[in-house]
Motif scaffolding. Structure first.
Motif, PDB file in Angstrom:
ATOM      1  N   THR A 157      34.932 -11.549 -24.488  1.00 48.69           N
ATOM      2  CA  THR A 157      35.730 -11.010 -23.381  1.00 48.69           C
ATOM      3  C   THR A 157      37.137 -10.680 -23.875  1.00 48.69           C
ATOM      4  O   THR A 157      37.787 -11.509 -24.505  1.00 48.69           O
ATOM      5  CB  THR A 157      35.808 -12.009 -22.217  1.00 48.69           C
ATOM      6  N   GLU A 186      39.631 -12.884 -14.784  1.00 46.29           N
ATOM      7  CA  GLU A 186      38.583 -13.845 -15.166  1.00 46.29           C
ATOM      8  C   GLU A 186      39.157 -15.055 -15.879  1.00 46.29           C
ATOM      9  O   GLU A 186      38.641 -16.154 -15.746  1.00 46.29           O
ATOM     10  CB  GLU A 186      37.552 -13.144 -16.051  1.00 46.29           C
ATOM     11  N   TRP A 187      40.241 -14.838 -16.636  1.00 42.62           N
ATOM     12  CA  TRP A 187      40.853 -15.977 -17.340  1.00 42.62           C
ATOM     13  C   TRP A 187      41.312 -17.038 -16.347  1.00 42.62           C
ATOM     14  O   TRP A 187      41.208 -18.224 -16.608  1.00 42.62           O
ATOM     15  CB  TRP A 187      42.025 -15.505 -18.200  1.00 42.62           C
ATOM     16  N   ARG A 234      30.517 -16.992 -16.179  1.00 42.04           N
ATOM     17  CA  ARG A 234      30.083 -15.859 -16.991  1.00 42.04           C
ATOM     18  C   ARG A 234      31.263 -15.288 -17.793  1.00 42.04           C
ATOM     19  O   ARG A 234      31.597 -14.105 -17.704  1.00 42.04           O
ATOM     20  CB  ARG A 234      29.423 -14.782 -16.135  1.00 42.04           C
ATOM     21  N   TYR A 235      31.908 -16.160 -18.543  1.00 38.53           N
ATOM     22  CA  TYR A 235      33.036 -15.750 -19.385  1.00 38.53           C
ATOM     23  C   TYR A 235      32.692 -16.143 -20.812  1.00 38.53           C
ATOM     24  O   TYR A 235      32.371 -17.307 -21.084  1.00 38.53           O
ATOM     25  CB  TYR A 235      34.305 -16.473 -18.936  1.00 38.53           C
ATOM     26  N   ASP A 236      32.734 -15.184 -21.723  1.00 45.93           N
ATOM     27  CA  ASP A 236      32.451 -15.482 -23.123  1.00 45.93           C
ATOM     28  C   ASP A 236      33.736 -15.359 -23.930  1.00 45.93           C
ATOM     29  O   ASP A 236      34.223 -14.253 -24.155  1.00 45.93           O
ATOM     30  CB  ASP A 236      31.381 -14.519 -23.645  1.00 45.93           C
ATOM     31  N   CYS A 279      43.909 -14.377 -21.976  1.00 46.71           N
ATOM     32  CA  CYS A 279      42.495 -14.561 -22.278  1.00 46.71           C
ATOM     33  C   CYS A 279      42.229 -16.044 -22.469  1.00 46.71           C
ATOM     34  O   CYS A 279      43.147 -16.844 -22.583  1.00 46.71           O
ATOM     35  CB  CYS A 279      42.090 -13.773 -23.519  1.00 46.71           C
ATOM     36  N   VAL A 283      38.562 -19.325 -15.127  1.00 50.07           N
ATOM     37  CA  VAL A 283      38.224 -20.438 -16.023  1.00 50.07           C
ATOM     38  C   VAL A 283      39.195 -21.595 -15.791  1.00 50.07           C
ATOM     39  O   VAL A 283      38.784 -22.753 -15.682  1.00 50.07           O
ATOM     40  CB  VAL A 283      38.245 -19.983 -17.495  1.00 50.07           C
ATOM     41  N   LEU A 286      31.916 -22.121 -18.504  1.00 54.17           N
ATOM     42  CA  LEU A 286      31.870 -20.751 -19.030  1.00 54.17           C
ATOM     43  C   LEU A 286      30.610 -20.035 -18.593  1.00 54.17           C
ATOM     44  O   LEU A 286      30.643 -18.857 -18.236  1.00 54.17           O
ATOM     45  CB  LEU A 286      31.968 -20.769 -20.553  1.00 54.17           C
TER      46      LEU A 286
END
Lengths: 309, 309
Positions: free
Chosen positions: A77, B83-84, A71-73, A144, B87, A67
């Motif tokens: 997000t 972005e998902w 840079r994914y919160d 997400c 991850v 993460l």
């Protein structure tokens, strides 16, 4: 004249001798400094360095590490749309729908399944009369990444909607086996259609602690699941009884129950992470043994090298 | 008293007779209207309806049909973030990086490849001394669906960036085979690192017109491709010559050329669309033959039924 000739002959001799000596000197210099004696043991036996994986991250830290690098919160997000993925999925589905070999293969599998050993003996063989994969395409609405409740594991949550007419129709006969076998038969025609299917798919990577195997767990979350079936039934031969509400309800409940048991969270479908090489799993143990052998060889070689120096 | 008894006896007889006749009547009514004689030919031979796919859409129309159903306009819909997906991809990559079996399998394949039949005989066996899959993860920046130039085909264009240190280091010896075989050997150590890799991946479904097979074509667009290598070289035994610029440039050019030939548009990697059942392709022809057989059987049965009626 002969003096001049002999001096120039001497000069040429000296010139050539000087060059030869210089070439030899340079040759030995290069040979000494740059080249080495070909190591014959290397050419007969291949050395392969064995790489040990240094597991710096525990599975928990790994998720956090990913993460932070991406840079994914997950807490802040928002959900992202994925319409481009809808088009790709629709193209793949359209491909399968247009492939008669694929459709007939599905029907063959279904046929083997419903006429298999599980079929009770008061039913005559079941014929598939209707089969349709629909016309519309599933729509992914948003995606997400969130933490799984009470866990540090991450899962992708993808909201989807699917309004379509996926239909399976069958025909069979309920046999009356009393007082004698095949006394009479009640024709039954059923047709079940999946009309609406929306909810959230969860995709989760699960690492097992002991083995190197990990798998992808796919399930559907119950919270916003909407699963609507339409069931048509027809009983009887000359007089036909249509759409008995009791029977319809019974079938729909049975289907929902099977669906929940199959894939609704906490139940899930598990897939192995593909290992690219089909024999990778089998090689795993073998490799470990080989590694030990090769490590021993490397140690032996190092000792030999030291002796030579 | 006996009169009363005989009348009540007669009443009971009549009562039972009436019920029996009514039951028989209802039984035959139900049997006649609802039930039918069990069809024995069905129970010995399974019928399976064969479904023909009606190809309503040509491949061109199909793309437009999908776009209209998904409500996606390639000309106006902007690029979407994903972005998902980053991850998920990072989780999968982390899994492979931590799998020592997988790493050693890559090294084994590489080793077999570079020491295979293609290796020229002036090189001694090549040892892999360094191998790293890096620490960072690729980042997908944006995705969109666009028409392929001068075509009605759709492709997904996914912009990505990958800053990492994927390294392969090798050691070998250049053998001097003149005037005699293995006269001398020049040790060579090379290490190539992929430091920066960004561009646009294109994913396109390609339907062939004649066969039911279709495939996914993956390539990288040249426009914004950025591919940076770092190459370290070391020659010599006692005296070492480091990072010869000419050699470095030669290797990097060779690598770029191979990469362009492999995957940069219009070259592409083609994958078959998975067919879920490994034997589906083989069954395709067989099924077609079977379909004809079964169609004939169905026609025969229909004729028989008409005769019976």
């Amino acid at each position: 004249m002969s003096d001049l000739w002999s001096t120039s002959k001497e000069f040429i001799k000296g010139f050539i001798a000087g060059q030869i000596i210089l070439i030899c000197f340079m040759f030995f210099l290069i040979k000494f400094f740059l080249f080495q004696n070909p190591s014959k043991n290397v050419s007969t036996k291949r050395r392969r360095k064995i790489f040990e994986v240094t597991k710096t991250h525990s599975p928990q830290n790994q998720a956090l590490n990913i993460l932070s690098k991406i840079r994914y919160d997950p807490n802040s997000t928002g959900a992202e749309t994925c319409e481009w993925l809808n088009v790709l999925i629709a193209q793949a589905i359209a491909k399968y729908r247009n492939d008669s070999g694929f459709l007939n293969r599905i029907i063959r599998v279904l046929d083997e399944e419903i006429n298999g050993s599980k079929k009770p003996n008061f039913l005559s063989p079941i014929t598939i009369t209707e089969f349709s994969l629909g016309e519309d395409f599933p729509m992914l609405k948003s995606s997400c990444i969130r933490f799984v409740e009470n866990s540090i594991n991450l899962r992708a949550e993808i909201r989807f909607e699917f309004h379509d007419q996926i239909t399976l129709g069958i025909e069979t006969q309920v046999l009356v086996n009393w007082p004698k076998i095949m006394m009479a038969a009640l024709p039954v025609a059923l047709s079940v259609t999946l009309t609406k299917f929306s909810g959230t798919i969860s995709i989760e990577f699960i690492n097992s602690k002991d083995s190197p195997a990990s798998f992808i767990s796919i399930s559907i979350l119950e919270e916003d699941l909407n699963l609507e079936f339409d069931c048509k039934s027809m009983l009887g031969n000359r007089t036909k009884v249509k759409d008995l509400p009791k029977l319809t309800q019974l079938i729909i409940n049975r289907l929902r129950k099977s669906f929940f048991e199959l894939i609704v969270f906490p139940n899930s479908k598990k897939f192995n992470v593909p290992s690219f090489w089909p024999d990778a799993e089998e090689n795993f143990l073998e490799l470990n043994l080989e590694q030990e052998d090769e490590l021993e060889n490397l140690i032996d070689e190092n000792l030999e090298n030291k002796k030579l120096l």
